[in-house]
Design a protein around this motif. Structure first.
Motif, PDB file in Angstrom:
ATOM      1  N   ILE A 343      36.549  60.860  57.487  1.00 24.38           N
ATOM      2  CA  ILE A 343      37.316  61.686  58.423  1.00 24.38           C
ATOM      3  C   ILE A 343      37.208  63.147  57.984  1.00 24.38           C
ATOM      4  N   PRO A 344      36.658  64.013  58.816  1.00 27.83           N
ATOM      5  CA  PRO A 344      36.595  65.428  58.433  1.00 27.83           C
ATOM      6  C   PRO A 344      37.957  66.086  58.549  1.00 27.83           C
ATOM      7  N   SER A 345      38.211  67.047  57.676  1.00 26.07           N
ATOM      8  CA  SER A 345      39.460  67.785  57.752  1.00 26.07           C
ATOM      9  C   SER A 345      39.203  69.227  57.340  1.00 26.07           C
ATOM     10  N   ALA A 346      40.115  70.101  57.727  1.00 26.21           N
ATOM     11  CA  ALA A 346      39.931  71.525  57.439  1.00 26.21           C
ATOM     12  C   ALA A 346      41.272  72.159  57.138  1.00 26.21           C
ATOM     13  N   VAL A 347      41.231  73.234  56.392  1.00 28.57           N
ATOM     14  CA  VAL A 347      42.399  74.078  56.160  1.00 28.57           C
ATOM     15  C   VAL A 347      42.033  75.465  56.678  1.00 28.57           C
ATOM     16  N   PHE A 348      42.788  75.948  57.664  1.00 29.78           N
ATOM     17  CA  PHE A 348      42.473  77.239  58.262  1.00 29.78           C
ATOM     18  C   PHE A 348      43.140  78.359  57.469  1.00 29.78           C
ATOM     19  N   LEU A 353      38.536  76.375  54.502  1.00 30.70           N
ATOM     20  CA  LEU A 353      37.721  75.380  53.814  1.00 30.70           C
ATOM     21  C   LEU A 353      37.748  74.084  54.614  1.00 30.70           C
ATOM     22  N   ALA A 354      36.749  73.256  54.377  1.00 30.17           N
ATOM     23  CA  ALA A 354      36.630  72.007  55.135  1.00 30.17           C
ATOM     24  C   ALA A 354      35.878  70.993  54.295  1.00 30.17           C
ATOM     25  N   GLY A 355      36.124  69.722  54.564  1.00 27.95           N
ATOM     26  CA  GLY A 355      35.451  68.687  53.807  1.00 27.95           C
ATOM     27  C   GLY A 355      35.403  67.371  54.549  1.00 27.95           C
ATOM     28  N   VAL A 356      34.442  66.547  54.176  1.00 28.60           N
ATOM     29  CA  VAL A 356      34.326  65.198  54.723  1.00 28.60           C
ATOM     30  C   VAL A 356      33.777  64.289  53.625  1.00 28.60           C
ATOM     31  N   GLY A 357      34.275  63.069  53.584  1.00 27.16           N
ATOM     32  CA  GLY A 357      33.800  62.125  52.588  1.00 27.16           C
ATOM     33  C   GLY A 357      34.434  62.330  51.232  1.00 27.16           C
ATOM     34  N   LEU A 358      33.776  61.820  50.187  1.00 26.24           N
ATOM     35  CA  LEU A 358      34.333  61.851  48.840  1.00 26.24           C
ATOM     36  C   LEU A 358      34.204  63.229  48.212  1.00 26.24           C
ATOM     37  N   THR A 359      35.256  63.649  47.501  1.00 24.90           N
ATOM     38  CA  THR A 359      35.146  64.838  46.671  1.00 24.90           C
ATOM     39  C   THR A 359      34.357  64.463  45.419  1.00 24.90           C
ATOM     40  N   GLU A 360      34.011  65.471  44.626  1.00 22.16           N
ATOM     41  CA  GLU A 360      33.278  65.182  43.390  1.00 22.16           C
ATOM     42  C   GLU A 360      34.100  64.280  42.483  1.00 22.16           C
ATOM     43  N   SER A 361      35.382  64.555  42.344  1.00 18.62           N
ATOM     44  CA  SER A 361      36.241  63.742  41.489  1.00 18.62           C
ATOM     45  C   SER A 361      36.339  62.312  42.002  1.00 18.62           C
ATOM     46  N   LEU A 419      31.220  72.357  59.526  1.00 14.65           N
ATOM     47  CA  LEU A 419      31.373  71.017  58.963  1.00 14.65           C
ATOM     48  C   LEU A 419      31.348  69.930  60.028  1.00 14.65           C
ATOM     49  N   GLN A 420      31.823  70.226  61.247  1.00 11.47           N
ATOM     50  CA  GLN A 420      31.897  69.173  62.259  1.00 11.47           C
ATOM     51  C   GLN A 420      30.546  68.507  62.464  1.00 11.47           C
ATOM     52  N   ALA A 422      28.027  68.558  60.297  1.00 13.90           N
ATOM     53  CA  ALA A 422      27.645  67.915  59.037  1.00 13.90           C
ATOM     54  C   ALA A 422      28.355  66.580  58.859  1.00 13.90           C
ATOM     55  N   ALA A 423      29.574  66.468  59.394  1.00 14.24           N
ATOM     56  CA  ALA A 423      30.322  65.224  59.271  1.00 14.24           C
ATOM     57  C   ALA A 423      29.619  64.068  59.961  1.00 14.24           C
ATOM     58  N   ILE A 424      28.903  64.376  61.036  1.00 13.19           N
ATOM     59  CA  ILE A 424      28.137  63.323  61.731  1.00 13.19           C
ATOM     60  C   ILE A 424      27.095  62.739  60.787  1.00 13.19           C
ATOM     61  N   ALA A 425      26.434  63.610  60.035  1.00 13.37           N
ATOM     62  CA  ALA A 425      25.399  63.151  59.108  1.00 13.37           C
ATOM     63  C   ALA A 425      25.980  62.284  58.008  1.00 13.37           C
ATOM     64  N   VAL A 426      27.145  62.661  57.487  1.00 15.75           N
ATOM     65  CA  VAL A 426      27.782  61.875  56.432  1.00 15.75           C
ATOM     66  C   VAL A 426      28.223  60.526  56.986  1.00 15.75           C
ATOM     67  N   LYS A 427      28.824  60.539  58.168  1.00 17.08           N
ATOM     68  CA  LYS A 427      29.269  59.297  58.800  1.00 17.08           C
ATOM     69  C   LYS A 427      28.083  58.367  59.067  1.00 17.08           C
ATOM     70  N   ALA A 428      26.942  58.937  59.403  1.00 18.21           N
ATOM     71  CA  ALA A 428      25.749  58.142  59.722  1.00 18.21           C
ATOM     72  C   ALA A 428      25.033  57.640  58.479  1.00 18.21           C
ATOM     73  N   GLY A 429      25.467  58.078  57.289  1.00 17.33           N
ATOM     74  CA  GLY A 429      24.845  57.604  56.058  1.00 17.33           C
ATOM     75  C   GLY A 429      23.514  58.247  55.739  1.00 17.33           C
ATOM     76  N   LEU A 430      23.283  59.479  56.195  1.00 15.36           N
ATOM     77  CA  LEU A 430      22.017  60.154  55.929  1.00 15.36           C
ATOM     78  C   LEU A 430      21.906  60.539  54.457  1.00 15.36           C
ATOM     79  N   THR A 431      20.709  60.870  54.033  1.00 15.23           N
ATOM     80  CA  THR A 431      20.426  61.169  52.635  1.00 15.23           C
ATOM     81  C   THR A 431      20.163  62.659  52.437  1.00 15.23           C
ATOM     82  N   LYS A 432      20.125  63.046  51.167  1.00 18.48           N
ATOM     83  CA  LYS A 432      19.784  64.427  50.847  1.00 18.48           C
ATOM     84  C   LYS A 432      18.395  64.759  51.378  1.00 18.48           C
ATOM     85  N   ALA A 433      17.493  63.801  51.356  1.00 19.13           N
ATOM     86  CA  ALA A 433      16.137  64.034  51.869  1.00 19.13           C
ATOM     87  C   ALA A 433      16.155  64.359  53.357  1.00 19.13           C
ATOM     88  N   ASP A 434      17.088  63.743  54.107  1.00 22.72           N
ATOM     89  CA  ASP A 434      17.193  64.037  55.536  1.00 22.72           C
ATOM     90  C   ASP A 434      17.615  65.491  55.753  1.00 22.72           C
TER      91      ASP A 434
END
Length: 453
Positions: A343-348, A353-361, A419-420, A422-434
């Motif tokens: 689920i993508p989310s943002a802080v205005f 800032l905005a993020g989707v998926g797992l953080t580094e931690s 990010l919106q 980019a979130a599609i790519a994360v949700k779709a399971g794309l890779t760094k190579a993509d």
């Protein structure tokens, strides 16, 4: 009670984003629907939340952009700001949206009751104004959440995000309690409009749950912009002075903070007080939330709940999806469910800032050392003529073996807009190579997504 004896097929309590969507979709499937709303149609997001707040963010940006204009050759004379003009324009748009949401219900033949409704049994509700009791085959609770006001001496002198949109004058000194997304967004708004802002937090962490690198970057930038922070400082009391100003006393601090307003933004809890759910055998959770299964059904088979009132994910788009899925499943015969992954989310904030998926931690906890972190730390072109040294930061977290992207996190101008996609790519399971195989769109900030190393 036989099905044909019900007054309605569906009775919805709460006409926010989730309740309105559920009502409209259920009606489109042929259900007889009614909705009760004690205040205005549209809910928190439209009336007292994300929409009017984002308009205030836009309004506050002009302070910076008008200053930058001179560096682009523009002459801006007699620059001044009038709070009532911005405030009234925002409230006017809230009126427009209230009308639009009301029209949506009317156009779908959903009957509206502008009064409070409470549950009186598995299939009945009572209207608070008229006392009328209504029966329904199904009841949907979509009453959302409400700001928390902690108990401390003088809290009656403080305001929440509900009241902040109606300030008579722009305050010179603002103290904000809390460091979550609501606190940080209003801190940015008031700071940009020229107010002295102090953010007070019980802990030493801002924006808990977001990527640590982005939190640190935002803290550095906002401090450079003049926002002050008091960490590990619980409120002790607030005292009102003879001139109407406020004195804020903090634990461990010898001197109180002077303020014109104190905005408490320490979280939101499900709005379930006095709903009467116990009459249908429904016990609330520890935070006052309504426990539900994967499809929004409560302990009572005829009563469902969606949105913030369930305290699962307090985001408007989630409430909308849950309301839609409920109506499709119960009245449309569709096996619809809601995915809570990626689920993508943002802080205005300023910058956002905005993020989707797992953080580094989070990724390190889930995958141990089997992750890679790519990043781009850059100075946005937008800031060059503004003579601001602020830098943007984009991060990509990937699973080391497959290089599947686990998360993307970014801070910088227009980060949520970028990010919106980019979130599609994360949700779709794309890779760094993509991402690497995609040609950069130059010159843009978004191109950093495919240039991270």
């Amino acid at each position: 009670m036989a099905e044909q004896e019900f007054d309605y097929d569906l009775f919805v309590i709460g006409a926010g984003s989730g309740g309105v969507r559920a009502s409209r979709i259920a009606a489109s499937h042929g259900a007889r629907v009614a909705v009760a709303e004690e205040y205005r149609v549209g809910g928190t997001c439209v009336i007292r939340g994300c929409v009017p707040k984002k308009l205030l963010v836009y309004g506050s940006h002009f302070a910076e952009e008008l200053q930058d204009a001179a560096n682009y050759g523009w002459t801006v004379e007699k620059m001044s700001f009038d709070w009532p003009t911005l405030r009234d324009a925002v409230l006017k748009d809230v009126d427009r949206l209230n009308t639009a949401y009301t029209s949506t219900l009317e156009n779908n033949k959903v009957e509206r009751f502008l009064e409070r409704a409470t549950v009186t049994g598995p299939n009945t509700v009572r209207l608070g104004g008229s006392g009328r009791e209504i029966s329904a085959r199904y009841i949907l609770v979509a009453t959302g959440a409400w700001p928390v006001m902690p108990d401390f001496p003088g809290n009656e002198h403080c305001i929440t995000s509900n009241e902040v949109f109606h300030l008579e004058n722009l305050p010179k000194r603002v103290v904000i309690s809390g460091a979550g997304y609501i606190a940080m967004e209003f801190a940015g708004i008031f700071n940009a409009l020229g107010c002295h802002v102090t953010v007070v937090n019980r802990s030493e962490t801002i924006l808990r749950g977001y990527d640590e690198s982005l939190r640190d970057r935002l803290l550095q930038i906002t401090m450079a912009r003049g926002i002050e922070y008091k960490f590990n400082c619980p409120f002790e009391k607030v005292e009102k002075q003879a001139d109407g100003s406020l004195q804020v006393f903090l634990a461990g601090q010898p001197d109180p903070l002077a303020a014109d307003i104190v905005l408490v933004a320490t979280g939101r809890l499900p709005k379930t007080d006095g709903l009467g759910l116990e009459t249908a055998g429904i016990e609330l959770g520890a935070q006052g939330e309504i426990p539900v299964d994967d499809h929004g059904r409560t302990a009572c088979d005829s009563i469902y709940a969606v949105g913030d009132v369930t305290n699962r994910v307090q985001l408007t788009p989630i409430a909308i999806r849950e309301g839609h899925a409920f109506a499709d499943r119960v009245f449309g015969g569709k096996d619809t469910s809601v995915s809570y992954d990626c689920i993508p989310s943002a802080v205005f904030s300023q910058p956002p800032l905005a993020g989707v998926g797992l953080t580094e931690s989070q990724a390190r906890q889930a995958f141990g050392g089997n992750i890679k972190v790519y990043s781009s730390d850059f100075r946005p072109m937008k800031n060059i003529f503004g003579h601001r040294p602020e830098r943007g930061l984009y991060k990509m977290i990937v699973e080391a073996t497959s290089e599947r992207v686990l998360g993307i996190h970014m801070i910088g101008p227009e980060a949520p807009e970028i990010l919106q996609a980019a979130a599609i790519a994360v949700k779709a399971g794309l890779t760094k190579a993509d991402f690497d195989a995609t040609v950069a769109l130059h010159p843009s900030m978004a191109e950093e997504l495919v240039l991270m190393r």
